[in-house]
Design a protein around this motif. Structure first.
Motif, PDB file in Angstrom:
ATOM      1  N   PHE A 353       0.852  -1.189   0.000  1.00 37.33           N
ATOM      2  CA  PHE A 353       0.000   0.000   0.000  1.00 37.33           C
ATOM      3  C   PHE A 353       0.886   1.237   0.000  1.00 37.33           C
ATOM      4  CE2 PHE A 353      -2.259   3.378   2.297  1.00 37.33           C
ATOM      5  CZ  PHE A 353      -3.408   3.470   1.526  1.00 37.33           C
ATOM      6  N   CYS A 354       0.534   2.215  -0.813  1.00 36.63           N
ATOM      7  CA  CYS A 354       1.382   3.391  -1.019  1.00 36.63           C
ATOM      8  C   CYS A 354       1.690   4.117   0.282  1.00 36.63           C
ATOM      9  CB  CYS A 354       0.710   4.345  -2.003  1.00 36.63           C
ATOM     10  SG  CYS A 354       1.639   5.868  -2.290  1.00 36.63           S
ATOM     11  N   LEU A 355       2.966   4.230   0.609  1.00 39.48           N
ATOM     12  CA  LEU A 355       3.397   4.867   1.846  1.00 39.48           C
ATOM     13  C   LEU A 355       3.038   6.352   1.868  1.00 39.48           C
ATOM     14  CD1 LEU A 355       4.994   4.353   4.490  1.00 39.48           C
ATOM     15  CD2 LEU A 355       7.061   5.014   3.245  1.00 39.48           C
ATOM     16  N   GLY A 356       3.024   6.981   0.702  1.00 41.41           N
ATOM     17  CA  GLY A 356       2.736   8.412   0.633  1.00 41.41           C
ATOM     18  C   GLY A 356       1.301   8.739   0.284  1.00 41.41           C
ATOM     19  N   ALA A 357       0.375   7.799   0.500  1.00 41.64           N
ATOM     20  CA  ALA A 357      -1.018   8.008   0.096  1.00 41.64           C
ATOM     21  C   ALA A 357      -1.628   9.247   0.742  1.00 41.64           C
ATOM     22  CB  ALA A 357      -1.855   6.770   0.425  1.00 41.64           C
ATOM     23  N   ASN A 358      -1.417   9.417   2.041  1.00 44.40           N
ATOM     24  CA  ASN A 358      -2.029  10.559   2.725  1.00 44.40           C
ATOM     25  C   ASN A 358      -1.399  11.880   2.283  1.00 44.40           C
ATOM     26  OD1 ASN A 358      -3.896   9.044   4.146  1.00 44.40           O
ATOM     27  ND2 ASN A 358      -2.523   8.729   5.889  1.00 44.40           N
ATOM     28  N   LEU A 359      -0.105  11.851   1.987  1.00 41.51           N
ATOM     29  CA  LEU A 359       0.546  13.053   1.472  1.00 41.51           C
ATOM     30  C   LEU A 359      -0.025  13.419   0.104  1.00 41.51           C
ATOM     31  CD1 LEU A 359       2.762  15.208   1.682  1.00 41.51           C
ATOM     32  CD2 LEU A 359       4.368  13.531   0.718  1.00 41.51           C
ATOM     33  N   ALA A 360      -0.202  12.421  -0.750  1.00 46.33           N
ATOM     34  CA  ALA A 360      -0.782  12.669  -2.072  1.00 46.33           C
ATOM     35  C   ALA A 360      -2.211  13.188  -1.954  1.00 46.33           C
ATOM     36  CB  ALA A 360      -0.749  11.390  -2.901  1.00 46.33           C
ATOM     37  N   ARG A 361      -2.999  12.576  -1.082  1.00 47.88           N
ATOM     38  CA  ARG A 361      -4.378  13.034  -0.882  1.00 47.88           C
ATOM     39  C   ARG A 361      -4.408  14.505  -0.476  1.00 47.88           C
ATOM     40  NH1 ARG A 361      -5.446   7.407   1.466  1.00 47.88           N
ATOM     41  NH2 ARG A 361      -7.221   6.599   0.250  1.00 47.88           N
ATOM     42  N   MET A 362      -3.488  14.872   0.434  1.00 46.92           N
ATOM     43  CA  MET A 362      -3.442  16.259   0.903  1.00 46.92           C
ATOM     44  C   MET A 362      -3.136  17.212  -0.244  1.00 46.92           C
ATOM     45  SD  MET A 362      -0.950  18.742   1.562  1.00 46.92           S
ATOM     46  CE  MET A 362       0.550  17.859   1.986  1.00 46.92           C
ATOM     47  N   GLU A 363      -2.143  16.895  -1.057  1.00 43.35           N
ATOM     48  CA  GLU A 363      -1.781  17.771  -2.161  1.00 43.35           C
ATOM     49  C   GLU A 363      -2.932  17.922  -3.159  1.00 43.35           C
ATOM     50  OE1 GLU A 363       2.335  17.402  -3.811  1.00 43.35           O
ATOM     51  OE2 GLU A 363       2.409  15.653  -2.513  1.00 43.35           O
ATOM     52  N   ILE A 364      -3.572  16.814  -3.484  1.00 39.02           N
ATOM     53  CA  ILE A 364      -4.682  16.848  -4.438  1.00 39.02           C
ATOM     54  C   ILE A 364      -5.839  17.663  -3.871  1.00 39.02           C
ATOM     55  CG2 ILE A 364      -6.370  15.428  -5.684  1.00 39.02           C
ATOM     56  CD1 ILE A 364      -4.201  13.117  -5.381  1.00 39.02           C
TER      57      ILE A 364
END
Length: 406
Positions: A353-364
């Motif tokens: 599972f993508c380790l940076g998922a929450n970071l990506a969600r925040m940017e989007i």
């Protein structure tokens, strides 16, 4: 849904054909119905046969099934030059536990709440500065003028790129993302040597001058004294770039395109700004930005839907197809920002599972919300039928997104 894995009607599906790359969704639908386990080949993976899974349940199962691994002795090697292995097959996502778990634990320490919070503040500033530079009535390419600079800045700050080297870093990252597609694998490998040397210099700077960024976090030893080697840090930087740079700006652009081509959903979001979080999840599910995972290999002979998958065979779950599976999502081909629950697998599942998922969600989330707040009446500058996607296997990236700001 009746399973007929050997009963595909009509012409075979070629996953890197121009027709598939232009619009894969009709092909995904056909695969789910006629051949949920489909044996084929892909040019960029050499002559080895691969098996692709198209149904949601099968894709989820693959990500948690111990019979499938990223490394299997005797499996056909991926056609990658030795000089590129450091930044590709030597990265964390090409490894299994316990090595994968060791690397993931060491890397996850760098994604502290404080570090991510600092990046969130920067995304707010970056989007505000970009939007301040636009004027109402102006036509921009949302991909290059807005979506792309956001993760470029975030990744630059994560790995300590000085302001004066941002353009150089951006050019280097373009080589990482598009080098093979643009130059071919051998020339790209040669070009990449300079980029790897540059990343090593960034690491050395952070050793001498620590800061509150992700790269500094990667340099710190764990509580048990374990540390990442320099090569492991280099590999992680490239993984951050590939996952956090390419994915994020592409999802931002694809998400805005989805909203502009579904005006009822855009109106709903403007009326209820708190819907931005489920909107991001639906964008991740619907747009099919991330078509599949990195290759997996069968660790033993497996039979799936009557299709024998031999030990060592390459298997890829088609995440974008799974996210449009009508057996998993009601009205799966409908873009609905109020969809709940929304158990999409755009970030995969299981140990990878993508380790940076929450970071990506925040940017989007920040990028889309701030754009709509500043220019609530923005619209496409071209007919939707004129939007084109770059022909990349397992990837869905708009070539451009011309919009009028208002």
């Amino acid at each position: 849904m009746t399973t007929k894995p050997h009963a595909m009607q009509g012409d075979p599906i070629v996953l890197d054909s121009p027709e598939f790359l232009a619009d894969p969704f009709p092909f995904y639908d056909r695969l789910r119905r006629e051949a949920p386990v489909y044996r084929t080949t892909l040019g960029y993976l050499g002559d080895a046969e691969i098996y692709v899974l198209s149904r949601y349940a099968d894709c989820v199962k693959l990500t948690t099934d111990h019979r499938f691994r990223r490394v299997v002795e005797g499996a056909p090697p991926l056609p990658i030059p030795d000089s590129l292995k450091l930044i590709s097959t030597d990265t964390m996502i090409f490894k299994d536990d316990p090595e994968h778990l060791r690397l993931r634990k060491l890397v996850s320490r760098a994604f502290t709440p404080r570090a991510v919070s600092r990046l969130a503040d920067r995304v707010e500033v970056v989007t505000t500065e970009l939007l301040d530079g636009f004027e109402s009535g102006q036509t921009i390419d949302l991909v290059t003028d807005y979506a792309l600079p956001i993760p470029v800045t975030v990744i630059s700050e994560m790995v300590g790129v000085p302001d004066g080297e941002r353009n150089q870093f951006h050019d280097s990252m373009n080589l990482v993302i598009d080098g093979v597609n643009k130059y071919g694998i051998e020339q790209a490998a040669a070009e990449m040597e300079g980029v790897i040397d540059y990343v090593r210099r960034l690491i050395e700077r952070r050793r001498d001058d620590p800061a509150e960024d992700i790269l500094t976090g990667l340099l710190h030893p764990a509580d048990d004294g374990d540390t990442l080697s320099e090569d492991e840090i280099v590999a992680m930087v490239f993984l951050l770039v590939a996952a956090g740079y390419e994915t994020t700006y592409t999802v931002i652009a694809n998400g805005i395109a989805a909203l502009l081509t579904h005006p009822d959903q855009l109106a709903k979001l403007k009326a209820e700004p708190d819907l931005i979080a489920p909107t991001v999840e639906e964008i991740l599910r619907y747009t099919g930005t991330i078509g599949g995972t990195k290759p997996n290999f069968a660790g033993e002979d497996v039979d799936l839907h009557g299709v024998p998958i031999p030990r060592g065979a390459m298997v890829i779950p088609l995440l974008a197809s799974a996210n449009r599976d009508p057996d998993a999502f009601e009205n799966a081909d409908v873009f609905d920002i109020t969809r709940s629950p929304n158990f999409h697998i755009a970030f995969s599942k299981g140990q990878h599972f993508c380790l940076g998922a929450n970071l990506a969600r925040m940017e989007i989330r920040v990028a889309i919300a701030n754009l709509i707040d500043r220019f609530p009446n923005l619209r496409l500058a071209v007919d939707p039928t004129e939007l084109e996607f770059v022909p990349l296997p397992f990837w869905r990236r708009l070539r451009s997104l011309p919009v009028v700001l208002s």
